[in-house]
Design a protein around this motif. Sequence first.
Motif, PDB file in Angstrom:
ATOM      1  N   ILE A 171       0.821  -1.208   0.000  1.00 41.13           N
ATOM      2  CA  ILE A 171       0.000   0.000   0.000  1.00 41.13           C
ATOM      3  C   ILE A 171       0.860   1.264   0.000  1.00 41.13           C
ATOM      4  CG2 ILE A 171      -1.810   1.246   1.235  1.00 41.13           C
ATOM      5  CD1 ILE A 171      -2.783  -1.349   0.038  1.00 41.13           C
ATOM      6  N   LEU A 172       1.866   1.295   0.890  1.00 41.87           N
ATOM      7  CA  LEU A 172       2.708   2.491   0.967  1.00 41.87           C
ATOM      8  C   LEU A 172       3.371   2.825  -0.375  1.00 41.87           C
ATOM      9  CD1 LEU A 172       3.934   4.767   2.678  1.00 41.87           C
ATOM     10  CD2 LEU A 172       5.783   3.204   3.316  1.00 41.87           C
ATOM     11  N   PRO A 173       4.016   1.852  -1.047  1.00 42.63           N
ATOM     12  CA  PRO A 173       4.612   2.201  -2.345  1.00 42.63           C
ATOM     13  C   PRO A 173       3.593   2.742  -3.350  1.00 42.63           C
ATOM     14  CG  PRO A 173       5.415   0.087  -1.615  1.00 42.63           C
ATOM     15  CD  PRO A 173       4.354   0.480  -0.643  1.00 42.63           C
ATOM     16  N   VAL A 174       2.396   2.199  -3.333  1.00 45.38           N
ATOM     17  CA  VAL A 174       1.401   2.695  -4.294  1.00 45.38           C
ATOM     18  C   VAL A 174       1.034   4.143  -3.963  1.00 45.38           C
ATOM     19  CG1 VAL A 174      -0.946   2.398  -5.156  1.00 45.38           C
ATOM     20  CG2 VAL A 174       0.515   0.401  -4.827  1.00 45.38           C
ATOM     21  N   ILE A 175       0.906   4.437  -2.661  1.00 45.85           N
ATOM     22  CA  ILE A 175       0.617   5.820  -2.273  1.00 45.85           C
ATOM     23  C   ILE A 175       1.792   6.729  -2.653  1.00 45.85           C
ATOM     24  CG2 ILE A 175       0.257   7.351  -0.281  1.00 45.85           C
ATOM     25  CD1 ILE A 175      -1.236   4.997   1.043  1.00 45.85           C
ATOM     26  N   LEU A 176       3.011   6.226  -2.389  1.00 47.76           N
ATOM     27  CA  LEU A 176       4.203   7.015  -2.742  1.00 47.76           C
ATOM     28  C   LEU A 176       4.244   7.292  -4.246  1.00 47.76           C
ATOM     29  CD1 LEU A 176       7.030   5.467  -0.521  1.00 47.76           C
ATOM     30  CD2 LEU A 176       5.923   7.692  -0.282  1.00 47.76           C
ATOM     31  N   PHE A 232      15.501   3.465 -15.565  1.00 45.84           N
ATOM     32  CA  PHE A 232      16.746   3.487 -16.324  1.00 45.84           C
ATOM     33  C   PHE A 232      17.023   4.829 -16.984  1.00 45.84           C
ATOM     34  CE2 PHE A 232      15.597  -0.939 -15.827  1.00 45.84           C
ATOM     35  CZ  PHE A 232      16.780  -1.431 -15.300  1.00 45.84           C
ATOM     36  N   ALA A 233      15.978   5.655 -17.207  1.00 46.17           N
ATOM     37  CA  ALA A 233      16.234   6.999 -17.721  1.00 46.17           C
ATOM     38  C   ALA A 233      16.271   8.010 -16.578  1.00 46.17           C
ATOM     39  CB  ALA A 233      15.181   7.385 -18.753  1.00 46.17           C
ATOM     40  N   GLY A 234      16.182   7.520 -15.346  1.00 45.63           N
ATOM     41  CA  GLY A 234      16.360   8.388 -14.187  1.00 45.63           C
ATOM     42  C   GLY A 234      15.304   9.461 -14.002  1.00 45.63           C
ATOM     43  N   GLN A 235      14.037   9.118 -14.262  1.00 47.57           N
ATOM     44  CA  GLN A 235      12.964  10.087 -14.035  1.00 47.57           C
ATOM     45  C   GLN A 235      11.869   9.473 -13.172  1.00 47.57           C
ATOM     46  OE1 GLN A 235      12.018  12.488 -17.656  1.00 47.57           O
ATOM     47  NE2 GLN A 235      12.996  10.765 -18.676  1.00 47.57           N
ATOM     48  N   PRO A 236      12.149   9.289 -11.876  1.00 47.56           N
ATOM     49  CA  PRO A 236      11.180   8.594 -11.017  1.00 47.56           C
ATOM     50  C   PRO A 236       9.831   9.299 -10.942  1.00 47.56           C
ATOM     51  CG  PRO A 236      13.140   9.260  -9.772  1.00 47.56           C
ATOM     52  CD  PRO A 236      13.377   9.667 -11.180  1.00 47.56           C
ATOM     53  N   GLY A 237       9.821  10.603 -11.032  1.00 45.61           N
ATOM     54  CA  GLY A 237       8.544  11.315 -10.973  1.00 45.61           C
ATOM     55  C   GLY A 237       7.673  10.988 -12.171  1.00 45.61           C
ATOM     56  N   TYR A 238       8.271  11.097 -13.358  1.00 49.24           N
ATOM     57  CA  TYR A 238       7.539  10.805 -14.584  1.00 49.24           C
ATOM     58  C   TYR A 238       7.118   9.332 -14.619  1.00 49.24           C
ATOM     59  CZ  TYR A 238       6.531  10.554 -19.585  1.00 49.24           C
ATOM     60  OH  TYR A 238       5.917  10.343 -20.792  1.00 49.24           O
ATOM     61  N   GLY A 239       8.053   8.453 -14.239  1.00 51.95           N
ATOM     62  CA  GLY A 239       7.739   7.023 -14.197  1.00 51.95           C
ATOM     63  C   GLY A 239       6.575   6.735 -13.261  1.00 51.95           C
ATOM     64  N   SER A 240       6.537   7.442 -12.116  1.00 53.16           N
ATOM     65  CA  SER A 240       5.450   7.220 -11.161  1.00 53.16           C
ATOM     66  C   SER A 240       4.117   7.660 -11.751  1.00 53.16           C
ATOM     67  CB  SER A 240       5.718   7.983  -9.864  1.00 53.16           C
ATOM     68  OG  SER A 240       6.863   7.456  -9.233  1.00 53.16           O
ATOM     69  N   ALA A 241       4.134   8.750 -12.522  1.00 51.53           N
ATOM     70  CA  ALA A 241       2.895   9.182 -13.171  1.00 51.53           C
ATOM     71  C   ALA A 241       2.388   8.085 -14.116  1.00 51.53           C
ATOM     72  CB  ALA A 241       3.119  10.486 -13.930  1.00 51.53           C
ATOM     73  N   ILE A 242       3.318   7.460 -14.850  1.00 51.82           N
ATOM     74  CA  ILE A 242       2.939   6.356 -15.739  1.00 51.82           C
ATOM     75  C   ILE A 242       2.339   5.219 -14.916  1.00 51.82           C
ATOM     76  CG2 ILE A 242       3.768   4.716 -17.474  1.00 51.82           C
ATOM     77  CD1 ILE A 242       4.092   7.549 -18.403  1.00 51.82           C
ATOM     78  N   ALA A 243       2.975   4.936 -13.758  1.00 51.88           N
ATOM     79  CA  ALA A 243       2.475   3.860 -12.899  1.00 51.88           C
ATOM     80  C   ALA A 243       1.042   4.152 -12.455  1.00 51.88           C
ATOM     81  CB  ALA A 243       3.383   3.699 -11.677  1.00 51.88           C
ATOM     82  N   VAL A 244       0.782   5.401 -12.099  1.00 53.39           N
ATOM     83  CA  VAL A 244      -0.562   5.755 -11.652  1.00 53.39           C
ATOM     84  C   VAL A 244      -1.562   5.605 -12.798  1.00 53.39           C
ATOM     85  CG1 VAL A 244      -2.008   7.638 -10.801  1.00 53.39           C
ATOM     86  CG2 VAL A 244       0.246   7.255  -9.806  1.00 53.39           C
TER      87      VAL A 244
END
Lengths: 303, 327
Positions: free
Chosen positions: B48-53, B284-296
């Motif tokens: 749950i925490l990772p999904v919220i993060l 791998f492209a070092g954009q955790p914020g953008y990647g997280s948006a994709i995850a959401v």
Amino acid sequence: MSTIERNAPGDSTVAIRTANPYAKRKDGFDWSQPFVYFIVLLVCAVAIGPVLYVIIGGFRTTGDINANPGGFPNPWVFDNYAAVLTTPRFWGNLFASVVLAVATTAGVVVLGIMAAYPLARYTFRGRQGLYTVFSAGLMFPLTVAALPLTLLLRELGMHGTYLGVIIPGIAFALPTTIVILVPFLRAIPQELEEAAAIDGASRIRFFWRIMLPLSMPGLITVGVLAFVASWNGYLLPLLVISTGSLPQELWPLPLGLTQFSTQYSQNTGAVLAYTSLAMIPALAFFLFAEKRIVGGLTGAVKG
Amino acid sequence: MTSSATVGPAVSAGPTPAPRRKRRDRRKALEIAIFVGPALVVFLGFVILPVILAAVYSFFNLRAGFQWDDLGNPENFVAFDNYVRAFTTPEFLRAIGNNFLILGLSLVIQGPIAIVIALLLNRRLRGRSVYRLLIFVPYVLAEVTAGLAWKLLLPPTGGVNALLQSLGWEHPPAWLADPNFVVWTVFAILTWKYVGFAILLMLAGLQGVPDELSEAAAIDGASWWQVQWHITLPLLGPTIRIWAFLSIIGSLQLFDMVWITVAPAVRGIASETMATYMIQQGQFAGQPGYGSAIAVILFVISLIIALVYQRFALRRDLAGAVTDRGN
């Protein structure tokens, strides 16, 4: 079938007592049957053809493969398999996979049954809510949590360690486990619990002496599911292990295999040998536990 | 409880003195905490925490290896920019399209194949259990191992093309390297891998179809196909709907097979899926914020489809498995 016989004993029902009324026609030979065999055998060939290609290809030299990619080994060589089997790398990868799968399975089974027991057998306020929280986890795939999970594991100092794969592995297997185990435990008759209570057994004692043995089939099912998921897992090791400091010799098999195949991409024979050796544990486990796996998978889906 | 009333005098029904009962309640609460606690902590902390993060990170512009403090820095807060960027990036839109293409193909092609083969295997055949075992083999293999096996089979000069050439196809395509073919090739591999599981599910479902009905129809002169179409198939409905659900979810989460079989350059222009794009960008492209948006986005799409499907297709079969089973 029994109902038909009971309703109309005697005469015509005897004639259709075969399980499949189409197995035999009046003329004595069913022409659709060869066609059915043909289709089924074709499907089987397609299913195992690639596997056989990889296994047999491991017995060929790379030169032989390049010259005649579709052929049989000429000559048969054991060098590829011997080379893979004598490197510490393959055994290290195998060892890592075993450690991860066994630890994850043990964790899932222990935590799962512990959580499922009160959820199934106790009455308390918030039980339904708690169950919903766990079962909602079915909607949270690892893919979605993967990136923040990696960062979280870094914070906790578990990045690059086996624990960093095992604990999330347990966490993501828990929803399925609990959803399977709770109805299972609930189906154990209430009378048993009452009888145990009359005999003076506490709930904990009842859990140990009666619940656990009776829930073995359910535990085996969830255990097999967790084991297979961990054994086949790639994304979590990719993010947690491959970017860490563990040497390649201690990576789990799926990761070690992909690494080997990129590193030795020119040596096709060796990659084929490594791939087929990586298949063997899964195939052996399947042959050994076919009924459990098939029953577990289909049972889990049917609920 | 109902049975104890009929069997004999219920022991537990007697009144208990108040202090003893209170102590018992406290003991029960402790038992519950000890039993459920560990699982709950692990589940909340690592699922749950990772999904919220992920949802939190998706509103920030973050670099690889960022610190918690970076979230407090207003400069890094970008509101919905990551989402806007995702939906205006052709690569990501194509990834969504690929997911839905695989999803549709799975339902339309894998389902009928699995049903027909299961119906055939449900007949009385010699060596039926052996066929069942062999057909299930691809499913048992790890997706990585299976993917790698196909990668070795499918290069332009590989075993598959050698076979095709010997059958008279002079210039078969480079299956996994040709952007026009790669998605279809991946789909074919996925079919090979997962149709065995579908067949097995259908076979398990067929066990629940009573013989009496088809026998009665056979006596009335129905042909084998008529019996399957009018009797077996409708009764197999629940199994088919559950399989379809699993297939839909699997198609939306698709990662391993694409990541393993397709070279990154080809993947980027032709066969990206939401999950591969997310890992590529976020890790791998070092954009955790953008990647997280994709995850959401991936999560929301999966959730909506799952809920709609459960609401309309699975309603009859499960009657809300998530809510009812807990009772």
